[in-house]
Design an enzyme around this catalytic site. Structure first.
Site, mmCIF file in Angstrom:
data_model
loop_
_atom_site.group_PDB
_atom_site.id
_atom_site.type_symbol
_atom_site.label_atom_id
_atom_site.label_comp_id
_atom_site.label_asym_id
_atom_site.label_seq_id
_atom_site.Cartn_x
_atom_site.Cartn_y
_atom_site.Cartn_z
ATOM 1 N N CYS A 141 0.824 -0.624 -0.308
ATOM 2 C CA CYS A 141 0.174 -0.130 -0.125
ATOM 3 C C CYS A 141 0.405 1.545 -0.298
ATOM 4 O O CYS A 141 1.921 1.230 1.169
ATOM 5 C CB CYS A 141 -0.635 0.125 1.526
ATOM 6 S SG CYS A 141 -2.307 1.225 1.155
ATOM 7 N N HIS A 183 -8.697 -3.220 -2.529
ATOM 8 C CA HIS A 183 -7.780 -2.879 -1.544
ATOM 9 C C HIS A 183 -8.690 -1.193 -2.001
ATOM 10 O O HIS A 183 -8.381 -0.316 -0.929
ATOM 11 C CB HIS A 183 -6.562 -2.747 -2.610
ATOM 12 C CG HIS A 183 -5.371 -2.244 -1.489
ATOM 13 N ND1 HIS A 183 -5.350 -3.319 -0.772
ATOM 14 C CD2 HIS A 183 -5.480 -0.897 -1.293
ATOM 15 C CE1 HIS A 183 -3.461 -1.704 -0.819
ATOM 16 N NE2 HIS A 183 -4.085 -0.641 -0.876
ATOM 17 N N GLU A 184 -8.513 -0.765 -2.922
ATOM 18 C CA GLU A 184 -9.204 0.689 -3.287
ATOM 19 C C GLU A 184 -10.216 1.128 -2.204
ATOM 20 O O GLU A 184 -10.493 2.003 -1.616
ATOM 21 C CB GLU A 184 -8.819 1.336 -4.410
ATOM 22 C CG GLU A 184 -7.653 0.829 -5.282
ATOM 23 C CD GLU A 184 -6.458 1.612 -4.666
ATOM 24 O OE1 GLU A 184 -6.847 2.558 -4.078
ATOM 25 O OE2 GLU A 184 -5.543 1.221 -4.509
ATOM 26 N N HIS A 187 -10.294 1.887 1.192
ATOM 27 C CA HIS A 187 -9.912 3.499 1.407
ATOM 28 C C HIS A 187 -11.225 3.478 1.303
ATOM 29 O O HIS A 187 -10.630 5.129 2.854
ATOM 30 C CB HIS A 187 -9.003 3.527 0.582
ATOM 31 C CG HIS A 187 -7.116 3.282 0.443
ATOM 32 N ND1 HIS A 187 -6.669 3.619 1.657
ATOM 33 C CD2 HIS A 187 -6.516 2.480 -0.364
ATOM 34 C CE1 HIS A 187 -5.427 2.757 1.985
ATOM 35 N NE2 HIS A 187 -5.313 2.342 0.524
#
Length: 228
Positions: A141, A183-184, A187
């Site tokens: 990351c 993953h994004e 966020h």
């Protein structure tokens, strides 16, 4: 998400992504110019709070250019708004799979993830999910730079979002592209991938934070301009 793609013994997930899906992926942004922005590191408040929906698209073109410029300089395969201090539900991605480029921007996304993927893995769950490999694929990351840890992800997801022209699109992703989307999207929920790791890695994560003096507001790094 960092560009460093690492495997541990094997990769069991198919990376099939149909041409039809690619057409639905939204308009590929015209990327030129853009400023390289600081990337905030774990501990900065915007990384640990849910992002807000984008309601004003008037300045989104410049934001998208800056995000791509920053992601490419890092280098990375994905970058979310909170990572540049922007608490809005937007992320960009660029990933080459064979001869196919998957690249775009997802604004106000929803992500359909199959049931059964734990919010945080236990050591036992990780062991059960890793029978054909030594461990799951590793992730890195840009907001926890320089480290990679194994993390099991759903092998396929469905992303629904708007592109920079406010046009809706839906894309079905598998394999590494599905991992990037998860993953994004995390966020935008205020979650870093290290928050999902099996407990056995928590000591390493804490030590990394201590060693680098992270975990407090205001820590960031600035990617270097790519060389011609």
């Amino acid at each position: 998400m960092s560009q460093d793609r690492r495997y541990t013994g094997c990769n069991t997930h198919s990376n099939t992504h149909s041409a039809q899906d690619r057409e639905k992926e939204g308009a590929v942004p015209k990327i030129s110019g853009g400023k390289i922005l600081p990337i905030y590191i774990t501990g900065h408040a915007v990384l640990h709070a849910p992002a807000k929906p984008v309601t004003d698209f008037s300045g989104i073109q410049e934001i998208v250019r800056d995000m791509f410029a920053t992601m490419f300089a890092a280098p990375g395969v994905g970058l979310a708004g909170p990572q540049i201090g922007l608490g809005l539900r937007i992320f960009v991605y660029s990933y080459t799979e064979g001869d196919t480029l998957h690249q775009g921007v997802a604004i106000n996304p929803d992500l359909l993830i199959p049931k059964g993927v734990p919010k945080r893995q236990t050591n036992k769950q990780q062991a059960n999910n890793s029978t054909s490999c030594d461990e799951p694929d590793r992730e890195g990351c840009l907001s926890f730079p320089g480290y990679q840890f194994p993390l099991e992800r759903a092998p396929q997801v469905t992303l629904s979002a708007f592109d920079e022209n406010k046009k809706p699109f839906t894309v079905h992703a598998t394999g590494w592209l599905a991992r990037i989307f998860q993953h994004e999207f995390d966020h935008l929920q205020g979650t870093l991938y290290v928050d999902r790791l099996a407990q056995k890695y928590s000591g390493e994560v804490r030590q990394a934070v201590l060693n680098n003096k992270w975990g407090i507001p205001g820590k960031y790094w600035v990617p270097q301009e790519p060389k011609e």
